[in-house]
Design an enzyme around this catalytic site. Structure first.
Site, PDB file in Angstrom:
ATOM      1  N   ASP A  13       0.808  -1.225   0.000  1.00  0.00           N
ATOM      2  CA  ASP A  13       0.000   0.000   0.000  1.00  0.00           C
ATOM      3  C   ASP A  13       0.838   1.269   0.000  1.00  0.00           C
ATOM      4  O   ASP A  13       0.444   2.304   0.540  1.00  0.00           O
ATOM      5  CB  ASP A  13      -0.965   0.018   1.214  1.00  0.00           C
ATOM      6  N   LYS A  16       1.853   2.068  -5.118  1.00  0.00           N
ATOM      7  CA  LYS A  16       2.408   1.501  -6.357  1.00  0.00           C
ATOM      8  C   LYS A  16       1.493   1.773  -7.556  1.00  0.00           C
ATOM      9  O   LYS A  16       1.971   2.071  -8.653  1.00  0.00           O
ATOM     10  CB  LYS A  16       2.592  -0.027  -6.210  1.00  0.00           C
ATOM     11  N   GLY A  17       0.171   1.664  -7.325  1.00  0.00           N
ATOM     12  CA  GLY A  17      -0.781   1.850  -8.420  1.00  0.00           C
ATOM     13  C   GLY A  17      -0.642   3.226  -9.042  1.00  0.00           C
ATOM     14  O   GLY A  17      -0.544   3.369 -10.261  1.00  0.00           O
ATOM     15  N   ASN A  38      -5.323 -10.205  -3.647  1.00  0.00           N
ATOM     16  CA  ASN A  38      -5.011  -9.640  -2.329  1.00  0.00           C
ATOM     17  C   ASN A  38      -4.558  -8.185  -2.481  1.00  0.00           C
ATOM     18  O   ASN A  38      -4.595  -7.418  -1.535  1.00  0.00           O
ATOM     19  CB  ASN A  38      -3.929 -10.473  -1.599  1.00  0.00           C
ATOM     20  N   GLY A  40      -4.609  -4.270  -3.788  1.00  0.00           N
ATOM     21  CA  GLY A  40      -5.566  -3.207  -4.110  1.00  0.00           C
ATOM     22  C   GLY A  40      -4.776  -1.974  -4.482  1.00  0.00           C
ATOM     23  O   GLY A  40      -4.089  -1.402  -3.647  1.00  0.00           O
ATOM     24  N   HIS A  41      -4.812  -1.602  -5.757  1.00  0.00           N
ATOM     25  CA  HIS A  41      -4.022  -0.470  -6.254  1.00  0.00           C
ATOM     26  C   HIS A  41      -4.965   0.635  -6.705  1.00  0.00           C
ATOM     27  O   HIS A  41      -5.806   0.420  -7.572  1.00  0.00           O
ATOM     28  CB  HIS A  41      -3.123  -0.921  -7.411  1.00  0.00           C
ATOM     29  N   GLN A 223       1.867  -6.067  -3.167  1.00  0.00           N
ATOM     30  CA  GLN A 223       2.390  -6.200  -1.793  1.00  0.00           C
ATOM     31  C   GLN A 223       3.700  -5.402  -1.659  1.00  0.00           C
ATOM     32  O   GLN A 223       3.855  -4.403  -2.334  1.00  0.00           O
ATOM     33  CB  GLN A 223       2.582  -7.677  -1.405  1.00  0.00           C
TER      34      GLN A 223
HETATM   35  P1  GDP Z   1      -0.744   0.331  -3.573  1.00  0.00           P
HETATM   36  O1  GDP Z   1      -1.376  -0.925  -3.090  1.00  0.00           O
HETATM   37  O2  GDP Z   1       0.713   0.386  -3.313  1.00  0.00           O
HETATM   38  O3  GDP Z   1      -1.071   0.661  -5.002  1.00  0.00           O
HETATM   39  O4  GDP Z   1      -1.370   1.495  -2.685  1.00  0.00           O
HETATM   40  P2  GDP Z   1      -2.943   1.700  -2.341  1.00  0.00           P
HETATM   41  O5  GDP Z   1      -3.625   2.206  -3.551  1.00  0.00           O
HETATM   42  O6  GDP Z   1      -3.491   0.483  -1.672  1.00  0.00           O
HETATM   43  O7  GDP Z   1      -2.831   2.785  -1.196  1.00  0.00           O
HETATM   44  C1  GDP Z   1      -2.308   4.054  -1.431  1.00  0.00           C
HETATM   45  C2  GDP Z   1      -3.400   5.089  -1.143  1.00  0.00           C
HETATM   46  O8  GDP Z   1      -2.800   6.363  -1.012  1.00  0.00           O
HETATM   47  C3  GDP Z   1      -4.423   5.215  -2.263  1.00  0.00           C
HETATM   48  O9  GDP Z   1      -5.659   5.542  -1.711  1.00  0.00           O
HETATM   49  C4  GDP Z   1      -3.874   6.374  -3.097  1.00  0.00           C
HETATM   50  O10 GDP Z   1      -4.897   7.083  -3.793  1.00  0.00           O
HETATM   51  C5  GDP Z   1      -3.298   7.239  -2.011  1.00  0.00           C
HETATM   52  N1  GDP Z   1      -2.131   8.054  -2.419  1.00  0.00           N
HETATM   53  C6  GDP Z   1      -1.119   7.696  -3.252  1.00  0.00           C
HETATM   54  N2  GDP Z   1      -0.197   8.692  -3.315  1.00  0.00           N
HETATM   55  C7  GDP Z   1      -0.645   9.674  -2.489  1.00  0.00           C
HETATM   56  C8  GDP Z   1      -0.122  10.960  -2.096  1.00  0.00           C
HETATM   57  O11 GDP Z   1       0.947  11.393  -2.508  1.00  0.00           O
HETATM   58  N3  GDP Z   1      -0.875  11.673  -1.207  1.00  0.00           N
HETATM   59  C9  GDP Z   1      -2.052  11.221  -0.710  1.00  0.00           C
HETATM   60  N4  GDP Z   1      -2.715  12.006   0.162  1.00  0.00           N
HETATM   61  N5  GDP Z   1      -2.573  10.037  -1.061  1.00  0.00           N
HETATM   62  C10 GDP Z   1      -1.876   9.273  -1.924  1.00  0.00           C
HETATM   63  P1  IMO Z   2      -0.982  -4.161  -2.215  1.00  0.00           P
HETATM   64  O1  IMO Z   2      -0.557  -4.704  -3.552  1.00  0.00           O
HETATM   65  C1  IMO Z   2      -0.922  -4.591   2.118  1.00  0.00           C
HETATM   66  C2  IMO Z   2      -0.974  -8.683   3.699  1.00  0.00           C
HETATM   67  C3  IMO Z   2      -2.213  -9.139   4.450  1.00  0.00           C
HETATM   68  C4  IMO Z   2      -1.577 -10.113   5.425  1.00  0.00           C
HETATM   69  C5  IMO Z   2      -0.483 -10.767   4.591  1.00  0.00           C
HETATM   70  C6  IMO Z   2      -0.887 -12.106   3.984  1.00  0.00           C
HETATM   71  O2  IMO Z   2      -2.258  -3.414  -2.254  1.00  0.00           O
HETATM   72  O3  IMO Z   2       0.140  -3.406  -1.578  1.00  0.00           O
HETATM   73  P2  IMO Z   2      -2.448 -12.770   1.936  1.00  0.00           P
HETATM   74  O4  IMO Z   2      -3.917 -12.557   1.726  1.00  0.00           O
HETATM   75  O5  IMO Z   2      -1.582 -12.178   0.890  1.00  0.00           O
HETATM   76  O6  IMO Z   2      -2.112 -14.212   2.223  1.00  0.00           O
HETATM   77  O7  IMO Z   2      -2.130 -11.995   3.322  1.00  0.00           O
HETATM   78  O8  IMO Z   2      -0.183  -9.851   3.548  1.00  0.00           O
HETATM   79  N1  IMO Z   2      -1.246  -8.153   2.344  1.00  0.00           N
HETATM   80  C7  IMO Z   2      -1.171  -6.856   2.011  1.00  0.00           C
HETATM   81  N2  IMO Z   2      -0.949  -5.764   2.778  1.00  0.00           N
HETATM   82  N3  IMO Z   2      -1.079  -4.453   0.788  1.00  0.00           N
HETATM   83  C8  IMO Z   2      -1.276  -5.532   0.008  1.00  0.00           C
HETATM   84  O9  IMO Z   2      -1.292  -5.475  -1.339  1.00  0.00           O
HETATM   85  C9  IMO Z   2      -1.381  -6.801   0.618  1.00  0.00           C
HETATM   86  N4  IMO Z   2      -1.597  -8.066   0.159  1.00  0.00           N
HETATM   87  C10 IMO Z   2      -1.494  -8.876   1.221  1.00  0.00           C
HETATM   88  O10 IMO Z   2      -2.839  -8.061   5.098  1.00  0.00           O
HETATM   89  O11 IMO Z   2      -0.953  -9.413   6.468  1.00  0.00           O
HETATM   90 MG    MG Z   3      -2.929  -1.555  -1.829  1.00  0.00          MG
END
Ligand code: GDP
Ligand code: IMO
Ligand code: MG
Length: 424
Positions: A13, A16-17, A38, A40-41, A223
């Site tokens: 999280d 990356k997305g 698993n 979410g981007h 991840q």
């Molecule tokens: P990923 O799994 O690595 O793609 O990250 P996620 O999308 O799960 O979580 C990142 C969250 O932070 C998302 O809701 C993005 O929209 C948000 N985000 C990303 N970059 C920024 C930033 O520079 N500032 C803020 N406030 N939010 C951001």
């Molecule tokens: P993105 O791509 C954050 C965590 C779960 C748990 C562990 C194992 O959005 O960054 P799993 O279901 O993969 O067997 O769970 O890994 N986990 C993540 N945490 N971002 C993710 O993906 C994750 N995918 C799995 O919360 O601790």
């Molecule tokens: Mg994510």
């Protein structure tokens, strides 16, 4: 940037997305190489928010082919629903390419994931319950069923029957749940096969040709490094390799094809699920990060645990991935802090660590050693040039670069596509 890996340098999280979406404007291919739904981007363009779990983050650009490679695990109904979802948003899912070698997440994998977590009780991992661990377990024990098997109904039926021989003993006897019906599973999955057929191909060959022709190829990690099954905080990890080596294996290309490895890290750090977390803040500061940062999981809606940036862990990520540049996200969230702490070492008893401890029991007892830096205390969400960032924000970036010995190429200051600063 011919062939670039973009991966999470923390516990997932990191953003990356949004980073891949930004780079994808100039990319010909974006390749997901491991993990499954698993992940979410989130990508924000204008006031539109797109949350993807399987489709690579290049889907916004018609010039870019999204590829789901062999190292992934695919829940076919989830992939189809996601393709329908992006189509409803006016994007074109017909370009999505899916490896015939990718493994399928089966209904018994989801059921086992939930049952195992329940049986672990307070020792649970906090998985996403999407069946990821059991699907990879079957892959490595050679009981896995692959995407290509969907196109040979006879083989598919045989493989489901074979898999259920032991699953239907384990489910009721070990986990006290109902056995599953092979016929129902087979009908459901074979019913989805035709929807997937136009997308299925030899993605290794596709990527190999793209690299050979000098096309721009991005490898999108899911991840993060500390969730890597080999290099993360085992057993509180996912069941794949989100690190740079995983990109090479999961995509099916040679290591020399890679030109650049970009590590994405938040300006602070978060983790979902259980496991050690030295800089975790269980106080008002942590709550503020969660609320301002919107730190709730895209997949499960869970509240993410938050804390100060951990430079010991980030140095470790630089090492195991061979990071060539860093992309620091969510700098804007730290605007609320008067002073900003960063961990530069750990203490456990009388011992001091400036490298990430390889012994899990040590990591559990580590107390971070913090350096306090001045905050900038002003809104930076409108800044687009490095020199326009407050001097304290630039000092923060430079502190990270020096500690990690990797240049910071970009920082983001808001979730929207344009809210970022290119440094070098
Ligand atoms: P990923 O799994 O690595 O793609 O990250 P996620 O999308 O799960 O979580 C990142 C969250 O932070 C998302 O809701 C993005 O929209 C948000 N985000 C990303 N970059 C920024 C930033 O520079 N500032 C803020 N406030 N939010 C951001
Ligand atoms: P993105 O791509 C954050 C965590 C779960 C748990 C562990 C194992 O959005 O960054 P799993 O279901 O993969 O067997 O769970 O890994 N986990 C993540 N945490 N971002 C993710 O993906 C994750 N995918 C799995 O919360 O601790
Ligand atoms: Mg994510």
């Amino acid at each position: 940037m011919a062939a670039t890996i973009v991966l999470g340098a923390q516990w997932g999280d990191e953003g990356k997305g949004r980073v891949v979406d930004y780079f994808a404007e100039k990319a010909d291919f974006v390749v997901r190489f491991q993990g499954g739904n698993n992940a979410g981007h989130t990508i924000v363009v204008g006031d539109q928010r797109l949350a993807l779990s399987l489709i690579p983050s290049g889907i916004h650009y018609p010039n870019c082919t999204p590829v789901i490679a062999s190292g992934t695990v695919i829940d076919p109904a989830v992939l189809i629903a996601e393709m329908d979802m992006v189509a409803e948003k006016g994007l074109d899912p017909s370009r999505v390419r899916l490896s015939s070698n990718a493994h399928l997440i089966m209904p018994y994998h989801r059921k086992l994931d939930a049952a195992i977590e329940r049986y672990l009780g307070k020792n649970l991992i906090g998985t996403t319950k999407k069946g990821i661990g059991p699907a990879y377990t079957d892959k490595f024990s050679r009981f896995g069923i692959r995407v290509q098997d969907l196109f040979d109904p006879k083989i598919f039926r045989e493989k489901v029957d074979a898999a259920l021989v032991d699953k239907n003993k384990i489910l009721p006897r070990v986990y006290n749940t109902l056995p599953m019906d092979a016929g129902e599973i087979t009908d459901e999955y074979l019913g989805l096969a035709e929807r997937l057929r136009p997308h299925v191909t030899d993605t290794s060959l596709l990527i190999h040709r793209a690299v050979k022709e000098g096309k721009e190829v991005l490898f999108e990690g899911a991840q993060g490094t500390l969730l890597d099954v080999d290099h993360g905080t085992y057993p509180f990890v996912t069941s794949s390799n989100p690190t740079a080596g995983g990109a090479v294996i999961g995509a099916g290309i040679g290591p020399k094809a890679i030109d650049e490895v970009v590590g994405v890290a938040k300006a602070y750090i978060s983790r979902v699920g259980t496991g050690p977390f030295p800089t975790e803040l269980n106080d008002e500061t942590g709550d503020t990060m969660i609320e301002l940062g919107g730190e709730y999981g895209t997949v499960t809606g869970r509240r993410r645990r938050c804390g100060w940036l951990d430079l010991v862990a980030l140095r470790y990520a630089a090492r195991v991935n061979g990071l060539t540049r860093l992309f620091i996200t969510k700098m804007d969230i730290l605007s609320a802090s008067d002073t900003i702490a960063v961990a530069t070492g750990y203490r456990a008893g009388d011992d001091r660590y400036d490298e990430f401890p390889s012994q899990q029991s040590v990591l559990y007892h580590c107390e971070p050693e913090y350096v306090e830096l001045d905050g900038w205390g002003e809104d930076i969400t409108g800044v687009r040039r490095y020199e326009d960032l407050p001097k304290e924000a630039r000092a923060y970036i430079e502190f990270i670069e020096e500690a990690v010995e990797v240049p910071v190429g970009w920082v983001s200051v808001g979730p929207e596509r344009s809210q970022l600063v290119e440094i070098r």
